[in-house]
Design a protein around this motif. Sequence first.
Motif, PDB file in Angstrom:
ATOM      1  N   LEU A 155       0.836  -1.201   0.000  1.00 54.67           N
ATOM      2  CA  LEU A 155       0.000   0.000   0.000  1.00 54.67           C
ATOM      3  C   LEU A 155       0.868   1.247   0.000  1.00 54.67           C
ATOM      4  CD1 LEU A 155      -2.969  -0.754   2.404  1.00 54.67           C
ATOM      5  CD2 LEU A 155      -2.919  -0.709  -0.078  1.00 54.67           C
ATOM      6  N   MET A 158       2.074   1.697  -3.395  1.00 55.51           N
ATOM      7  CA  MET A 158       0.961   2.218  -4.190  1.00 55.51           C
ATOM      8  C   MET A 158       0.847   3.725  -3.989  1.00 55.51           C
ATOM      9  SD  MET A 158      -2.327   3.408  -4.084  1.00 55.51           S
ATOM     10  CE  MET A 158      -2.882   3.054  -2.417  1.00 55.51           C
ATOM     11  N   TYR A 162       1.334   6.762  -6.835  1.00 53.24           N
ATOM     12  CA  TYR A 162       0.296   7.725  -7.172  1.00 53.24           C
ATOM     13  C   TYR A 162       0.643   9.117  -6.684  1.00 53.24           C
ATOM     14  CZ  TYR A 162      -2.684   4.253  -9.242  1.00 53.24           C
ATOM     15  OH  TYR A 162      -3.189   3.300 -10.080  1.00 53.24           O
ATOM     16  N   MET A 164       1.653  10.447  -3.786  1.00 52.49           N
ATOM     17  CA  MET A 164       1.323  11.020  -2.488  1.00 52.49           C
ATOM     18  C   MET A 164       2.568  11.671  -1.877  1.00 52.49           C
ATOM     19  SD  MET A 164      -1.155   8.412  -0.486  1.00 52.49           S
ATOM     20  CE  MET A 164      -2.656   7.760  -1.202  1.00 52.49           C
ATOM     21  N   ARG A 172      -3.014   9.130   5.041  1.00 53.46           N
ATOM     22  CA  ARG A 172      -3.973   8.329   4.280  1.00 53.46           C
ATOM     23  C   ARG A 172      -3.612   6.849   4.268  1.00 53.46           C
ATOM     24  NH1 ARG A 172      -6.375  10.173  -0.899  1.00 53.46           N
ATOM     25  NH2 ARG A 172      -8.047   9.015   0.092  1.00 53.46           N
ATOM     26  N   VAL A 173      -2.340   6.525   4.502  1.00 51.17           N
ATOM     27  CA  VAL A 173      -1.948   5.118   4.413  1.00 51.17           C
ATOM     28  C   VAL A 173      -1.400   4.598   5.745  1.00 51.17           C
ATOM     29  CG1 VAL A 173      -0.535   3.443   3.183  1.00 51.17           C
ATOM     30  CG2 VAL A 173      -1.437   5.424   1.974  1.00 51.17           C
ATOM     31  N   PRO A 176      -3.882   5.189   9.229  1.00 53.73           N
ATOM     32  CA  PRO A 176      -5.050   4.289   9.242  1.00 53.73           C
ATOM     33  C   PRO A 176      -4.648   2.817   9.297  1.00 53.73           C
ATOM     34  CG  PRO A 176      -5.202   5.851   7.414  1.00 53.73           C
ATOM     35  CD  PRO A 176      -3.861   6.051   8.022  1.00 53.73           C
ATOM     36  N   TRP A 253     -14.353   0.473   8.646  1.00 53.17           N
ATOM     37  CA  TRP A 253     -13.982  -0.155   7.377  1.00 53.17           C
ATOM     38  C   TRP A 253     -13.511  -1.582   7.569  1.00 53.17           C
ATOM     39  CZ3 TRP A 253      -9.005  -1.855   7.659  1.00 53.17           C
ATOM     40  CH2 TRP A 253      -8.183  -1.229   8.615  1.00 53.17           C
ATOM     41  N   HIS A 254     -13.135  -1.918   8.800  1.00 45.73           N
ATOM     42  CA  HIS A 254     -12.505  -3.210   9.058  1.00 45.73           C
ATOM     43  C   HIS A 254     -13.561  -4.314   9.043  1.00 45.73           C
ATOM     44  CE1 HIS A 254      -9.904  -6.173  10.882  1.00 45.73           C
ATOM     45  NE2 HIS A 254      -8.892  -5.326  10.752  1.00 45.73           N
TER      46      HIS A 254
ATOM     47  N   LEU B 112      -6.974   0.962  -0.631  1.00 44.75           N
ATOM     48  CA  LEU B 112      -6.934   1.346   0.775  1.00 44.75           C
ATOM     49  C   LEU B 112      -8.191   0.795   1.439  1.00 44.75           C
ATOM     50  CD1 LEU B 112      -5.864   5.084   0.415  1.00 44.75           C
ATOM     51  CD2 LEU B 112      -4.417   3.142   1.052  1.00 44.75           C
ATOM     52  N   TRP B 114      -9.473   1.375   4.171  1.00 45.16           N
ATOM     53  CA  TRP B 114     -10.192   2.349   4.992  1.00 45.16           C
ATOM     54  C   TRP B 114     -10.755   3.491   4.165  1.00 45.16           C
ATOM     55  CZ3 TRP B 114      -5.361   0.416   6.071  1.00 45.16           C
ATOM     56  CH2 TRP B 114      -4.303   1.095   5.464  1.00 45.16           C
ATOM     57  N   ALA B 115     -10.721   3.365   2.853  1.00 45.68           N
ATOM     58  CA  ALA B 115     -11.307   4.399   2.009  1.00 45.68           C
ATOM     59  C   ALA B 115     -12.413   3.772   1.187  1.00 45.68           C
ATOM     60  CB  ALA B 115     -10.245   5.009   1.100  1.00 45.68           C
ATOM     61  N   SER B 119     -13.320   7.003  -3.111  1.00 45.02           N
ATOM     62  CA  SER B 119     -12.091   7.657  -2.633  1.00 45.02           C
ATOM     63  C   SER B 119     -10.866   6.918  -3.139  1.00 45.02           C
ATOM     64  CB  SER B 119     -12.054   7.688  -1.105  1.00 45.02           C
ATOM     65  OG  SER B 119     -13.195   8.275  -0.602  1.00 45.02           O
ATOM     66  N   VAL B 123      -7.682   8.467  -5.417  1.00 42.48           N
ATOM     67  CA  VAL B 123      -6.242   8.365  -5.177  1.00 42.48           C
ATOM     68  C   VAL B 123      -5.489   8.430  -6.504  1.00 42.48           C
ATOM     69  CG1 VAL B 123      -4.416   6.779  -4.443  1.00 42.48           C
ATOM     70  CG2 VAL B 123      -6.434   7.102  -3.016  1.00 42.48           C
ATOM     71  N   ARG B 129      -6.242  15.625  -7.229  1.00 45.41           N
ATOM     72  CA  ARG B 129      -7.368  15.210  -6.403  1.00 45.41           C
ATOM     73  C   ARG B 129      -8.138  16.399  -5.822  1.00 45.41           C
ATOM     74  NH1 ARG B 129      -7.271  13.218  -1.235  1.00 45.41           N
ATOM     75  NH2 ARG B 129      -5.046  13.560  -1.172  1.00 45.41           N
ATOM     76  N   ARG B 170      -8.819   3.319 -10.799  1.00 43.59           N
ATOM     77  CA  ARG B 170      -7.845   4.202 -10.161  1.00 43.59           C
ATOM     78  C   ARG B 170      -6.676   4.476 -11.113  1.00 43.59           C
ATOM     79  NH1 ARG B 170      -5.257   1.720  -4.975  1.00 43.59           N
ATOM     80  NH2 ARG B 170      -4.361   0.383  -6.570  1.00 43.59           N
TER      81      ARG B 170
END
Lengths: 260, 276
Positions: A155, A158, A162, A164, A172-173, A176, A253-254, B112, B114-115, B119, B123, B129, B170
């Motif tokens: 992640l 990733m 992208y 970040m 964001r990664v 969380p 989310w989990h 992700l 949690w997104a 969302s 990314v 964004r 994405r």
Amino acid sequence: MSAGRLQKAADGLVPWLLPLGLLFVWELASQTGLISGRVLPAPSAVVVAGWRLAATGELWVNMGVSGLRALVGLAIGGTFGFVLGLTNGLSKKFERATDTLLQMVRNIPHLALIPLVILWFGIEEAAKIFLVVLGVFFPIYINTLHGIRTVDPQLIEMGRTYGMTKFELFWRVILPGALPSIFVGLRYALGFMWLTLIVAETIAASSGIGYMAMQAREFLLVDVVVLSILIYALLGKLADSTARFLERLCLSWHPAFQSK
Amino acid sequence: MTAGALSVARSAPEYWSEAHEATPPVARGLSLTVRNLTKSFGDNPVLKGLDLFIPAGQFVSIVGKSGCGKSTLLRLLVGLDQPTSGEFWYGAADEKHDKSAVRVMFQEPRLLPWARVLSNVEVGLGRARKEAGARERALETLKGVGLGDRRDEWPSVLSGGQRQRVALARALVSHPQVLAFDEPLGALDALTRISMQNLLEQVWREQGFTALMVTHDVAEAVMLADRVLLIEEGKITLDLRVDIPRPRRRGSAEVAALEGRILDALFKDARVGEDA
Ligand SMILES: Nc1ncnc2c1ncn2[C@@H]1O[C@H](COP(=O)(O)OP(=O)(O)OP(=O)(O)O)[C@@H](O)[C@H]1O
Ligand SMILES: [Mg+2]
């Protein structure tokens, strides 16, 4: 539909049957003199003691004092543990510099420091708070560090591909991803928090739930002793439920927290 | 014959330019030029001087036995690793491109957790964004892969194929000019693979990006690609043009014949009992 609701209510009662039954048997045994009031007061006697102390305000003062100690200790120790866990998780250099020391300190049971802490701080507030800080620091530190270390590297890759920024990558990664582990740390810390406080308050205090219990012991007020124990249990449960609630909120989310 | 001789620059298949005369506006891919690209891990040379030219908009499949360096090559080309020596560039030699011009998709969707789905697509917009209309663009792309109605779900409730489609959205949302895939369908069941292959081909034809796809599935390579490269012992040992007209039919004789040729090349020195 009402039958379904009734069924639901009945299902909700099931977990309470055993404790309530036990309480009933206990009350009965006390009333009939099977258990001496000197050993264990009847539940009703404990309730009466609680009522009495609540009326004089003594109960609220002591609960407030204990609660404040717990919260202040948790805030200080938790913040330290969290921040150090983050920095050490994000920077290998930092970890190399601090890890040996932290591992050494971690191996000292913090309650073993009580005599030393009394020498340093007497029985002032600082003594209890210091012990709580030590008690909550390590569970939060270790689990934050572990959480950050175990964030899925795929992640992170990733996020990098992208575009970040470091800041985005963290918010964001990494954070969380570390959160489930941080919550585990928090719940351990809450356990240590009450445990530390109970021991500290019974050994060296002039207020608080533990002090109330020790005083009652001197005057052979068994009902107040039992009351104090129950209040500790209640506060512990309250803290744990709050943590669970926060966990459910933050980790919706989990898969483990998703209701069907 | 040397790998260099096999991998000389070649033009796109004829039907490609024909197709583009019919639908002109989409040729937005970038060509790729690779010069003597080498990658070693310690003493282990994985890529031993690759030379390659891929014209803009071509769909190239890369096949080869496990461990031959396909992923290594792809990671170099998308900038996730640095080559030991050699160089490569997209478009003209001195052209500069935004990072979002080249996107990559892996076997794992890497969403992700949690997104929400939407969302996760956002990314892919990178720095864009925060621009106005970003959300609409993401939603548009998500609809394009057929998941517009799942925008507010958590990724964990999606199926494997759906997650991979979100990952595709994405990758597509920034309208990349080059899209690299490392076994993008490797973890999917056979039926989902087929519909994903169709989807890949469709978005490639619509958007005209240059596609580099590593795959284990030779049939998939032949179905989708304009050109199949075989990597063996750090070199390109087969550079095969696939000029079967599209839409191609799975299991047709032409597809099977080419598949057979590639498999023969893969196993030409296979001895009894040797494992792929
Ligand atoms: N980070 C690394 N460090 C050391 N060796 C590596 C690294 N990455 C890859 N290798 C080695 O490079 C070789 C090629 O690996 P690569 O992942 O590119 O193979 P592949 O063709 O993608 O295989 P597969 O089809 O199984 O995915 C392997 O021998 C592997 O052990
Ligand atoms: Mg690979």
